[in-house]
Design an enzyme around this catalytic site. Structure first.
Site, PDB file in Angstrom:
ATOM      1  N   GLU A  90       0.811  -1.219   0.000  1.00  0.00           N
ATOM      2  CA  GLU A  90       0.000   0.000   0.000  1.00  0.00           C
ATOM      3  C   GLU A  90       0.847   1.272   0.000  1.00  0.00           C
ATOM      4  O   GLU A  90       1.937   1.308   0.567  1.00  0.00           O
ATOM      5  CB  GLU A  90      -0.914   0.006   1.227  1.00  0.00           C
ATOM      6  CG  GLU A  90      -1.954  -1.102   1.119  1.00  0.00           C
ATOM      7  CD  GLU A  90      -2.937  -1.159   2.278  1.00  0.00           C
ATOM      8  OE1 GLU A  90      -4.066  -1.608   2.063  1.00  0.00           O
ATOM      9  OE2 GLU A  90      -2.574  -0.767   3.395  1.00  0.00           O
ATOM     10  N   CYS A 103       3.351   8.571   0.942  1.00  0.00           N
ATOM     11  CA  CYS A 103       3.926   7.665   1.940  1.00  0.00           C
ATOM     12  C   CYS A 103       3.999   6.299   1.261  1.00  0.00           C
ATOM     13  O   CYS A 103       2.973   5.760   0.824  1.00  0.00           O
ATOM     14  CB  CYS A 103       3.006   7.626   3.155  1.00  0.00           C
ATOM     15  SG  CYS A 103       3.526   6.419   4.374  1.00  0.00           S
ATOM     16  N   CYS A 110       5.984  -6.827   7.453  1.00  0.00           N
ATOM     17  CA  CYS A 110       7.179  -6.301   8.120  1.00  0.00           C
ATOM     18  C   CYS A 110       7.588  -7.278   9.204  1.00  0.00           C
ATOM     19  O   CYS A 110       6.749  -7.712  10.003  1.00  0.00           O
ATOM     20  CB  CYS A 110       6.881  -4.935   8.731  1.00  0.00           C
ATOM     21  SG  CYS A 110       8.319  -4.244   9.574  1.00  0.00           S
ATOM     22  N   CYS A 114       6.299  -4.366  15.596  1.00  0.00           N
ATOM     23  CA  CYS A 114       6.021  -3.367  16.631  1.00  0.00           C
ATOM     24  C   CYS A 114       4.578  -3.598  17.084  1.00  0.00           C
ATOM     25  O   CYS A 114       3.692  -3.816  16.251  1.00  0.00           O
ATOM     26  CB  CYS A 114       6.161  -1.950  16.080  1.00  0.00           C
ATOM     27  SG  CYS A 114       7.787  -1.641  15.383  1.00  0.00           S
ATOM     28  N   CYS A 117       1.393  -1.523  15.634  1.00  0.00           N
ATOM     29  CA  CYS A 117       1.299  -1.310  14.189  1.00  0.00           C
ATOM     30  C   CYS A 117       0.549  -2.449  13.496  1.00  0.00           C
ATOM     31  O   CYS A 117       0.819  -3.625  13.758  1.00  0.00           O
ATOM     32  CB  CYS A 117       2.719  -1.211  13.642  1.00  0.00           C
ATOM     33  SG  CYS A 117       2.800  -1.210  11.858  1.00  0.00           S
ATOM     34  N   CYS A 335      -0.906   6.554   9.985  1.00  0.00           N
ATOM     35  CA  CYS A 335       0.338   5.974  10.460  1.00  0.00           C
ATOM     36  C   CYS A 335       0.108   4.662  11.208  1.00  0.00           C
ATOM     37  O   CYS A 335      -0.694   4.619  12.143  1.00  0.00           O
ATOM     38  CB  CYS A 335       0.963   6.956  11.449  1.00  0.00           C
ATOM     39  SG  CYS A 335       2.541   7.509  10.937  1.00  0.00           S
TER      40      CYS A 335
HETATM   41  S1  SF4 Z   1       5.942   0.388  12.749  1.00  0.00           S
HETATM   42 FE1  SF4 Z   1       5.099  -1.345  11.584  1.00  0.00          FE
HETATM   43  S2  SF4 Z   1       5.980  -1.165   9.515  1.00  0.00           S
HETATM   44 FE2  SF4 Z   1       7.193   0.170  10.895  1.00  0.00          FE
HETATM   45  S3  SF4 Z   1       8.897  -1.146  11.600  1.00  0.00           S
HETATM   46 FE3  SF4 Z   1       7.272  -1.386  13.140  1.00  0.00          FE
HETATM   47  S4  SF4 Z   1       6.089  -3.198  12.437  1.00  0.00           S
HETATM   48 FE4  SF4 Z   1       7.345  -2.507  10.713  1.00  0.00          FE
END
Ligand code: SF4
Length: 343
Positions: A90, A103, A110, A114, A117, A335
């Site tokens: 995306e 963006c 990923c 985190c 996220c 975000c």
């Molecule tokens: S915020 Fe999301 S996309 Fe960014 S590094 Fe952490 S897990 Fe990966």
């Protein structure tokens, strides 16, 4: 068939010379592919017909294709792009009075996981190729013109993925985005945002890159950071601080810190003090971002008076602070919300 956007200019030169053409034809092809974004060999009008035919027979434009567009009530637009393998990545367009920011993503999924996220909740699938990263920018440029009547002014690598875990592809894409042979965007308008891969930041320092660097810090307390960003365990704050200092000495670039304000987690005055202390290592500016709640996570948006107190404290320390309100929340484009949920 190989995607022509994956070839180095020297490989294109070898190809044209082997066909008995003059080497300057490689430069013409490069300009069509990168600068003019012409994705049809038959439209490369200054090439001889025999060369166009050879290109058609040997290469393809098998990059990203538009899969879905969603439009937020605030004008933000989110695009899903499909790779040749059908996986979705995306990109988002964020318009404001004086700029349009794109963006973009560097990986599908990923691996950093985190906790706050949505992308981190997906299984990591693969790195994007440099041509695919460029495709996103070139397509978003086109959509920006048609949606807002103006092109992209800024580009941020803050979409899906950790760009420093896909170093070569990201840097090659930025080369073509910023080179006069490609889109010719000023490197000062391109920002790479990292969760804090210290080895990658040191490599950027060694490569003396010209673009901007943002660190998604979110807390300057090492133990707290371990609980929301597993990447911190191998890249703890003292090591991150050392890498940032190296980057700044090598490039002279001011660092941007991204800080998502999460209720009762990182939004107290003590958190602000720790953060201000961490930021002292180099010249910097701070983006305080309203947290967008993500399904399946514990974190909540900070309350307005806590946010204001946090901002006031940083400003009292003469720090440059921008507050970023949530954009595109209704289409999961804000975000930390990119998760390809429509795929
Ligand atoms: S915020 Fe999301 S996309 Fe960014 S590094 Fe952490 S897990 Fe990966």
């Amino acid at each position: 068939m190989r995607n022509i956007r994956q070839l180095e200019e020297k490989e294109i030169t070898e190809f044209v010379v082997n066909l008995g053409e003059k080497p300057f034809r490689a430069r013409q092809i490069t300009e069509w592919v990168w600068k003019n974004s012409v994705l049809d060999f038959d439209k490369m009008g200054n090439l001889p017909a025999t060369l166009r035919k050879a290109l058609v027979e040997n290469f393809s434009f098998s990059g990203l294709k538009l899969n879905q567009e969603q439009i937020s009530k605030d004008g933000t637009r989110k695009y899903g792009f499909a790779g040749v393998d059908g996986l979705i990545v995306e990109g988002v367009l964020i318009p404001s009075r004086d700029r349009v920011t794109a963006c973009i993503s560097s990986q599908i999924g990923c691996p950093l996981k985190c906790t706050f996220c949505a992308t981190g909740k997906l299984s990591p699938r693969r790195d994007l190729l440099s041509g695919e990263i460029f495709d996103q920018v070139s397509l978003l440029q086109e959509y920006s013109h048609s949606a807002y009547g103006r092109g992209l002014s800024n580009l941020v690598f803050m979409g899906m993925g950790e760009p420093l875990l896909n170093y070569e592809n990201v840097l090659r894409a930025i080369h073509f985005i910023t080179s006069p042979l490609g889109m010719g965007m000023s490197p000062g308008r391109v920002t790479l945002s990292t969760a804090g891969i210290t080895g990658g930041i040191k490599r950027l320092a060694k490569d003396k890159v010209k673009f901007e660097l943002a660190i998604s810090l979110h807390t300057a307390n090492n133990e707290k950071r371990n609980t929301i960003m597993p990447v911190n365990k191998n890249n703890p704050l003292p090591a991150l601080s050392e890498a940032i200092t190296q980057f700044h000495s090598a490039t002279g670039t001011r660092i941007t810190y991204e800080y998502l304000l999460m209720r009762d987690f990182n939004d107290s005055l003590e958190d602000a003090q720790e953060f201000a202390k961490f930021c002292r290592i180099t010249p910097c500016k701070v983006n305080l971002i309203e947290y967008n709640e993500v399904e399946g996570t514990e974190q909540k948006k900070s309350l307005p008076d806590r946010m204001q107190a946090f901002v006031d404290f940083l400003e009292s320390k003469n720090m440059i602070v921008n507050v970023r309100r949530s954009r595109g929340e209704d289409i999961d484009a804000a975000c930390g919300q990119l998760a390809g949920s429509h795929s």
